[in-house]
Design an enzyme around this catalytic site. Sequence first.
Site, PDB file in Angstrom:
ATOM      1  CG  ASP A  35      -2.039  -1.019   1.190  1.00  9.39           C
ATOM      2  OD1 ASP A  35      -2.707  -1.236   2.096  1.00  9.39           O
ATOM      3  OD2 ASP A  35      -1.958  -1.828   0.220  1.00  9.39           O
ATOM      4  CE1 TYR A  38      -3.390   3.262  -5.228  1.00 10.48           C
ATOM      5  CE2 TYR A  38      -2.467   1.870  -6.997  1.00 10.48           C
ATOM      6  CZ  TYR A  38      -3.660   2.770  -6.640  1.00 10.48           C
ATOM      7  OH  TYR A  38      -4.368   2.905  -7.642  1.00 10.48           O
ATOM      8  CG  LEU A  85     -31.247 -16.144 -13.839  1.00  3.00           C
ATOM      9  CD1 LEU A  85     -30.313 -16.383 -12.759  1.00  3.00           C
ATOM     10  CD2 LEU A  85     -31.004 -17.074 -15.088  1.00  3.00           C
ATOM     11  CG  ASP A  87     -36.130 -17.955  -8.819  1.00  3.93           C
ATOM     12  OD1 ASP A  87     -36.656 -17.214  -8.284  1.00  3.93           O
ATOM     13  OD2 ASP A  87     -35.198 -17.742  -9.254  1.00  3.93           O
ATOM     14  CE  LYS A 116     -30.616 -15.174  -8.880  1.00 11.66           C
ATOM     15  NZ  LYS A 116     -30.728 -14.039  -7.743  1.00 11.66           N
ATOM     16  NE  ARG A 137     -33.021  -8.105 -14.545  1.00 10.65           N
ATOM     17  CZ  ARG A 137     -34.350  -8.011 -14.785  1.00 10.65           C
ATOM     18  NH1 ARG A 137     -35.024  -7.175 -14.024  1.00 10.65           N
ATOM     19  NH2 ARG A 137     -35.335  -8.946 -15.532  1.00 10.65           N
ATOM     20  CD  GLU A 171     -26.003  -9.616  -9.222  1.00 11.98           C
ATOM     21  OE1 GLU A 171     -26.256 -10.111 -10.496  1.00 11.98           O
ATOM     22  OE2 GLU A 171     -27.093  -9.581  -8.496  1.00 11.98           O
TER      23      GLU A 171
HETATM   24  C1  LIG Z   1     -28.416 -15.894 -17.996  1.00 11.24           C
HETATM   25  C2  LIG Z   1     -28.991 -14.362 -17.534  1.00 11.24           C
HETATM   26  C3  LIG Z   1     -30.379 -14.045 -17.613  1.00 11.24           C
HETATM   27  C4  LIG Z   1     -27.979 -13.292 -18.227  1.00 11.24           C
HETATM   28  N1  LIG Z   1     -28.159 -13.487 -19.618  1.00 11.24           N
HETATM   29  C5  LIG Z   1     -28.677 -12.332 -20.558  1.00 11.24           C
HETATM   30  O1  LIG Z   1     -29.173 -11.313 -19.672  1.00 11.24           O
HETATM   31  C6  LIG Z   1     -28.855 -12.465 -21.774  1.00 11.24           C
HETATM   32  C7  LIG Z   1     -29.586 -11.472 -22.726  1.00 11.24           C
HETATM   33  C8  LIG Z   1     -29.642 -11.655 -23.791  1.00 11.24           C
HETATM   34  C9  LIG Z   1     -29.121 -12.869 -24.596  1.00 11.24           C
HETATM   35  O2  LIG Z   1     -29.047 -12.954 -25.955  1.00 11.24           O
HETATM   36  C10 LIG Z   1     -29.707 -11.998 -26.757  1.00 11.24           C
HETATM   37  C11 LIG Z   1     -29.032 -11.204 -27.541  1.00 11.24           C
HETATM   38  C12 LIG Z   1     -29.880 -10.370 -28.210  1.00 11.24           C
HETATM   39  C13 LIG Z   1     -31.415 -10.345 -28.309  1.00 11.24           C
HETATM   40  C14 LIG Z   1     -32.039 -11.198 -27.349  1.00 11.24           C
HETATM   41  C15 LIG Z   1     -31.539 -11.895 -26.523  1.00 11.24           C
HETATM   42  C16 LIG Z   1     -28.333 -13.892 -23.796  1.00 11.24           C
HETATM   43  C17 LIG Z   1     -28.336 -13.681 -22.298  1.00 11.24           C
HETATM   44  C18 LIG Z   1     -28.498 -14.222 -15.913  1.00 11.24           C
HETATM   45  C19 LIG Z   1     -29.251 -13.585 -15.095  1.00 11.24           C
HETATM   46  C20 LIG Z   1     -28.787 -13.252 -14.012  1.00 11.24           C
HETATM   47  C21 LIG Z   1     -27.806 -14.211 -13.613  1.00 11.24           C
HETATM   48  C22 LIG Z   1     -26.990 -13.861 -12.060  1.00 11.24           C
HETATM   49  N2  LIG Z   1     -27.720 -13.176 -11.042  1.00 11.24           N
HETATM   50  N3  LIG Z   1     -25.890 -14.600 -11.812  1.00 11.24           N
HETATM   51  C23 LIG Z   1     -25.352 -15.233 -12.570  1.00 11.24           C
HETATM   52  N4  LIG Z   1     -24.161 -15.910 -12.445  1.00 11.24           N
HETATM   53  N5  LIG Z   1     -25.969 -15.426 -14.028  1.00 11.24           N
HETATM   54  C24 LIG Z   1     -26.871 -14.808 -14.483  1.00 11.24           C
HETATM   55  N6  LIG Z   1     -27.354 -15.059 -15.841  1.00 11.24           N
END
Ligand SMILES: CC(C)(CNC(=O)c1ccc(Oc2ccccc2)cc1)c1ccc2c(N)nc(N)nc2n1
Length: 328
Positions: A35, A38, A85, A87, A116, A137, A171
């Site tokens: 540190d 830096y 997502l 659940d 997650k 988001r 995230e």
């Molecule tokens: C899977 C996805 C929903 C992300 N993916 C997207 O948002 C996404 C969006 C367009 C995509 O493809 C398109 C491209 C163009 C147009 C329409 C769809 C593909 C993935 C998601 C959501 C929440 C998450 C979370 N809390 N933790 C982790 N570890 N992963 C996660 N992953």
Amino acid sequence: MEATQEIIDRIAYLQAELTKYGMAYYVKDQPLVDDATYDALYRELEELEASYPQYQTEDSPTARVGGIILPGFEKAIHEIPLYSLSDVFTKEELFAFDQRVQKTLGYEPKYVCELKIDGLSISLTYEAGRLVRAATRGDGTVGENITENIKTVQSVPLRLPQEIDLEVRGECYMPKASFLALNQKREEEGLETFANPRNAAAGSLRQLDSKITASRNLSTFLYTLADFGPLQVTTQEEALVHLGELGFRINPEHHVCHSIEEVWSFIEDFHDKRSELPYEIDGIVVKVNEFAAQNSLGFTVKAPRWATAYKFPPEEAVTTIEDIDWTI
Ligand SMILES: CC(C)(CNC(=O)c1ccc(Oc2ccccc2)cc1)c1ccc2c(N)nc(N)nc2n1
């Protein structure tokens, strides 16, 4: 005041070195210098940039201290929606998810499991390798523009190693230790404490004064390449590796599983490990690994059919040491 070439070179050298040290410390969690070293270099850069402001660049390490106070947050439209997502809460529901996937694909795919993180979903947009927008988001289509605040989060690269256009998602969270320290400080100051790290992260990111955000020790884990730009990736696992190579902070606990049984043992494994993690998680995300298979499965209105989140029951609250009654 005009700068000599020697001073110009010294400023550029310090900006590059301090960026490299910052990446090592905040992204790779592997410090390159102590540190004191830096801090000394950082102070030298601050003084030089104060004397020669024409050389203070947007992506200089000194640009992360915040100071912008916004009147409010602009809306941010997500061209590509940030899906949520579906659940699942039991082993049976998880296996039913796998059965639906296999019915559509006609074979058992490989899955990638990711933690997650219990934080706030963010989207980062880069143009010619520079961070141009950061957004929450929101409802998945419209979020809030929090670019000035995200610039103060040390693990977010202000500039990529390639001058490409890219959009990534992940995230933003507050580590458990930062959460406990923040609440202890707020208690001492007679302020209301945050209920959990997620609320603390949300409250810290939605500050109109980015100096406050800068003081809250937020961090990130990125997990989605939304607009690949020129990158050629065919699986989620590759996407995670690529995100790491681009300088984003990636959670190391991702694992490719060759069957839903293997997914289940990953979930059981992390159910026990959860309390030892330095951040809170609320489940495990399970994704079909191959993008071609993801495309065959597609999306419902709200969420991808090729992913699900196995949710853990709420973790016993992160207590402060003072709260524990040692007399019983
Ligand atoms: C899977 C996805 C929903 C992300 N993916 C997207 O948002 C996404 C969006 C367009 C995509 O493809 C398109 C491209 C163009 C147009 C329409 C769809 C593909 C993935 C998601 C959501 C929440 C998450 C979370 N809390 N933790 C982790 N570890 N992963 C996660 N992953």
